[in-house]
Design an enzyme around this catalytic site. Structure first.
Site, mmCIF file in Angstrom:
data_model
loop_
_atom_site.group_PDB
_atom_site.id
_atom_site.type_symbol
_atom_site.label_atom_id
_atom_site.label_comp_id
_atom_site.label_asym_id
_atom_site.label_seq_id
_atom_site.Cartn_x
_atom_site.Cartn_y
_atom_site.Cartn_z
ATOM 1 N N LYS A 51 -24.830 15.468 26.705
ATOM 2 C CA LYS A 51 -23.619 15.740 26.027
ATOM 3 C C LYS A 51 -23.777 15.818 24.398
ATOM 4 O O LYS A 51 -24.889 15.373 24.018
ATOM 5 C CB LYS A 51 -22.490 14.644 26.057
ATOM 6 C CG LYS A 51 -22.051 14.369 27.545
ATOM 7 C CD LYS A 51 -21.077 15.413 27.902
ATOM 8 C CE LYS A 51 -20.502 15.249 29.533
ATOM 9 N NZ LYS A 51 -20.354 16.388 30.227
ATOM 10 N N ARG A 79 -4.619 -2.135 9.351
ATOM 11 C CA ARG A 79 -4.498 -3.549 8.942
ATOM 12 C C ARG A 79 -5.149 -4.381 10.253
ATOM 13 O O ARG A 79 -6.126 -4.217 10.798
ATOM 14 C CB ARG A 79 -3.323 -4.190 8.457
ATOM 15 C CG ARG A 79 -3.585 -5.249 7.561
ATOM 16 C CD ARG A 79 -2.240 -5.843 6.946
ATOM 17 N NE ARG A 79 -1.946 -4.852 5.595
ATOM 18 C CZ ARG A 79 -2.405 -5.294 4.483
ATOM 19 N NH1 ARG A 79 -3.148 -6.525 4.085
ATOM 20 N NH2 ARG A 79 -2.180 -4.452 3.557
ATOM 21 N N ARG A 107 -4.454 7.329 3.150
ATOM 22 C CA ARG A 107 -3.249 7.034 2.371
ATOM 23 C C ARG A 107 -2.631 8.315 1.491
ATOM 24 O O ARG A 107 -1.401 8.390 1.031
ATOM 25 C CB ARG A 107 -3.213 5.840 1.501
ATOM 26 C CG ARG A 107 -3.400 4.588 2.394
ATOM 27 C CD ARG A 107 -2.703 3.411 1.871
ATOM 28 N NE ARG A 107 -3.044 2.981 0.341
ATOM 29 C CZ ARG A 107 -3.571 1.941 -0.033
ATOM 30 N NH1 ARG A 107 -3.873 0.995 0.716
ATOM 31 N NH2 ARG A 107 -3.858 1.685 -1.249
ATOM 32 N N ASP A 124 3.064 -0.883 11.414
ATOM 33 C CA ASP A 124 3.385 -2.263 11.735
ATOM 34 C C ASP A 124 4.453 -2.989 11.877
ATOM 35 O O ASP A 124 4.613 -4.078 11.628
ATOM 36 C CB ASP A 124 1.887 -3.222 11.655
ATOM 37 C CG ASP A 124 1.795 -2.901 9.829
ATOM 38 O OD1 ASP A 124 2.754 -2.364 9.228
ATOM 39 O OD2 ASP A 124 0.891 -3.959 9.321
ATOM 40 N N ASP A 146 5.431 -4.668 5.834
ATOM 41 C CA ASP A 146 6.130 -5.764 6.142
ATOM 42 C C ASP A 146 6.158 -6.912 4.917
ATOM 43 O O ASP A 146 7.252 -7.694 5.088
ATOM 44 C CB ASP A 146 5.521 -6.519 7.402
ATOM 45 C CG ASP A 146 3.836 -6.550 7.222
ATOM 46 O OD1 ASP A 146 3.419 -6.089 6.289
ATOM 47 O OD2 ASP A 146 3.253 -7.298 8.150
ATOM 48 N N THR A 170 4.772 2.658 5.448
ATOM 49 C CA THR A 170 3.341 2.146 5.486
ATOM 50 C C THR A 170 2.547 3.033 6.760
ATOM 51 O O THR A 170 3.122 3.392 7.659
ATOM 52 C CB THR A 170 3.144 0.651 5.866
ATOM 53 O OG1 THR A 170 1.805 0.394 6.100
ATOM 54 C CG2 THR A 170 4.142 0.187 6.953
ATOM 55 N N GLY A 221 0.941 -1.269 -0.125
ATOM 56 C CA GLY A 221 0.077 0.169 -0.026
ATOM 57 C C GLY A 221 0.687 1.316 -0.054
ATOM 58 O O GLY A 221 1.824 1.402 0.806
ATOM 59 N N ARG A 271 0.580 -5.076 -5.135
ATOM 60 C CA ARG A 271 0.715 -6.320 -4.448
ATOM 61 C C ARG A 271 0.818 -7.474 -5.169
ATOM 62 O O ARG A 271 0.155 -7.527 -5.987
ATOM 63 C CB ARG A 271 -0.497 -6.135 -3.438
ATOM 64 C CG ARG A 271 -0.794 -4.974 -2.649
ATOM 65 C CD ARG A 271 -1.838 -5.004 -1.521
ATOM 66 N NE ARG A 271 -2.262 -4.064 -1.067
ATOM 67 C CZ ARG A 271 -1.677 -3.571 0.153
ATOM 68 N NH1 ARG A 271 -0.548 -4.167 0.533
ATOM 69 N NH2 ARG A 271 -2.192 -2.449 0.827
ATOM 70 N N ASP A 311 0.239 1.837 8.270
ATOM 71 C CA ASP A 311 -0.123 1.200 9.411
ATOM 72 C C ASP A 311 0.821 1.367 10.725
ATOM 73 O O ASP A 311 0.592 0.817 11.846
ATOM 74 C CB ASP A 311 -0.288 -0.342 8.741
ATOM 75 C CG ASP A 311 -1.252 -0.357 7.868
ATOM 76 O OD1 ASP A 311 -2.025 0.346 7.735
ATOM 77 O OD2 ASP A 311 -1.022 -1.561 7.123
ATOM 78 N N ALA A 317 -10.986 11.133 21.824
ATOM 79 C CA ALA A 317 -12.342 10.518 21.555
ATOM 80 C C ALA A 317 -12.695 9.880 22.859
ATOM 81 O O ALA A 317 -12.222 9.396 23.902
ATOM 82 C CB ALA A 317 -11.973 9.362 20.579
ATOM 83 N N MET A 358 -7.836 2.979 9.051
ATOM 84 C CA MET A 358 -6.987 1.735 8.800
ATOM 85 C C MET A 358 -6.079 1.106 9.758
ATOM 86 O O MET A 358 -6.023 1.602 10.884
ATOM 87 C CB MET A 358 -6.309 1.980 7.469
ATOM 88 C CG MET A 358 -7.388 1.987 6.135
ATOM 89 S SD MET A 358 -6.251 2.341 4.762
ATOM 90 C CE MET A 358 -7.496 1.472 3.439
HETATM 91 O O1 F6P Z 1 -1.170 -1.470 4.369
HETATM 92 C C1 F6P Z 1 -1.877 -0.099 4.106
HETATM 93 C C2 F6P Z 1 -3.284 -0.401 4.007
HETATM 94 O O2 F6P Z 1 -3.843 0.950 3.808
HETATM 95 C C3 F6P Z 1 -3.879 -1.095 5.060
HETATM 96 O O3 F6P Z 1 -4.197 -0.109 6.261
HETATM 97 C C4 F6P Z 1 -5.318 -1.467 4.542
HETATM 98 O O4 F6P Z 1 -5.597 -2.671 5.268
HETATM 99 C C5 F6P Z 1 -4.765 -1.928 3.308
HETATM 100 O O5 F6P Z 1 -3.456 -1.333 2.936
HETATM 101 C C6 F6P Z 1 -5.655 -1.801 2.041
HETATM 102 O O6 F6P Z 1 -5.089 -2.240 1.082
HETATM 103 P P1 F6P Z 1 -5.714 -2.229 -0.555
HETATM 104 O O7 F6P Z 1 -5.572 -0.702 -0.969
HETATM 105 O O8 F6P Z 1 -4.673 -2.813 -1.435
HETATM 106 O O9 F6P Z 1 -7.042 -2.706 -0.459
#
Ligand code: F6P
Length: 320
Positions: A214, A172, A253, A130, A104, A126, A12, A73, A128, A187, A170
């Site tokens: 509230k 993941r 993104r 992660d 990753d 990324t 991504g 991908r 994420d 929040a 997002m």
């Molecule tokens: O890894 C980045 C990400 O935006 C994740 O947060 C999300 O789950 C995934 O890619 C979505 O991927 P795609 O745009 O390929 O559906």
């Protein structure tokens, strides 16, 4: 000593990928290396979509979102016959080192290539956050800011209608975007792997807020965990709050990278080139830990798990 280095972006896209590409190309050219880019990630590597670039290629890209060499991908890249083809293409072009900018999955693809004798360097990028080898990935800060912009706007309308807003972000399977967004937005609730839904506690809180009249409630929810529309119905029935759902999706993104991501990209890119220029380079993943740029052997890096910053969960709970 390396003479030719190639760079690809994969997975991504993340804001700051172009800044990382720029840093690698400029640092390489500074050391008189021939620099190449691979279009379309690992797919482009398999197809031989590899091109030499000069400094002009990096003009005015530091502030651009997405990736100008595109990303893809490619699930088949786990198959030996596929990544062998990619390795052979690199050898045909006499490319000595490959830098992969991505998440990753990108690191795992690079590790496969390193098993075939290609020296690879991973740069974590990324939204994420992660990747275990680093505290922060390129793109995370920008995405977090984008989420906050959206939540700020949603608060205006949510408050005008006394609504509860469920906002899916997002990440993941990593809760960093949700947790840090919840902290930055104050929040009323956050639901993610690291902070799972406790219906009893959440509903009690929302009932109390409703009783106190509230103006609104904001709940941030990580993707891939639950059906937010089902949860919205339950909240409405149980608490009486008019509840709406918002999925922020891929707009998280996009956009120009914030300064922090551009600076991280510059530091990662320069380290990646330094590693490739070592006398006996090995495949590594760069990262930042406690504000120091570090690197790990790639086979170690891909096994590392990203851990949530200690104390973050308690801090969020305390301030809610
Ligand atoms: O890894 C980045 C990400 O935006 C994740 O947060 C999300 O789950 C995934 O890619 C979505 O991927 P795609 O745009 O390929 O559906």
């Amino acid at each position: 000593m390396m003479k030719k280095i190639a760079i690809l972006t994969s997975g991504g896209d993340a804001p700051g990928m172009n800044a990382a590409l720029r840093a690698c190309i400029r640092a390489g050219l500074f050391h008189n290396i021939d620099m190449y880019v691979v279009y379309d990630g690992f797919r482009g590597l398999v197809e031989g979509n590899i091109h030499q670039v000069n400094k002009d290629f990096t003009q005015d890209i530091i502030n651009r979102g997405g990736t100008i060499i595109r990303s893809a991908r490619m699930d088949e890249f786990t198959k030996l016959e596929v990544y062998k083809k990619a390795a052979n293409n690199l050898k045909d072009f006499e490319i000595d080192g490959l830098i992969g900018i991505g998440g990753d999955g990108t690191m795992r693809g690079l590790e496969s290539l390193s098993q075939l004798g290609i020296i690879t360097i991973g740069i974590p990028a990324t939204i994420d956050n992660d990747v275990g080898a680093t505290d922060q990935t390129i793109g995370f800060s920008t995405a977090l800011n984008t989420i906050c912009d959206c939540v700020d706007k949603l608060k205006d309308t949510s408050g005008s209608h006394q609504r509860c807003s469920l906002i899916e972000v997002m990440g993941r399977y990593c809760g960093d975007l949700a947790m840090f967004a919840a902290l930055a937005e104050g929040a009323e609730g956050v639901i993610c792997v690291e902070h799972p839904l406790n219906e009893k506690v959440l509903f009690r809180k929302l009932r109390k807020m409703k009783a106190q009249n509230k103006s609104h409630a904001i709940i941030i929810i990580s993707e891939n965990l639950l059906d937010i529309n089902d949860l919205a119905k339950k909240i409405e029935q149980d608490t009486g709050f008019d509840t709406k759902t918002e999925v922020l999706g891929r707009l998280q993104r996009g956009g120009s990278p914030v300064a922090l991501d551009r600076i991280l990209a510059a530091r990662f890119g320069a380290r990646a080139i330094d590693l490739l220029l070592e006398e006996e380079p090995t495949s590594r993943v760069v990262g930042i830990k406690n504000n120091h740029i570090i690197d790990y052997p790639i086979e170690e890096a891909i096994k590392m798990e990203h851990v949530l910053e200690s104390g973050l969960r308690d801090l969020i709970d305390m301030l809610q």
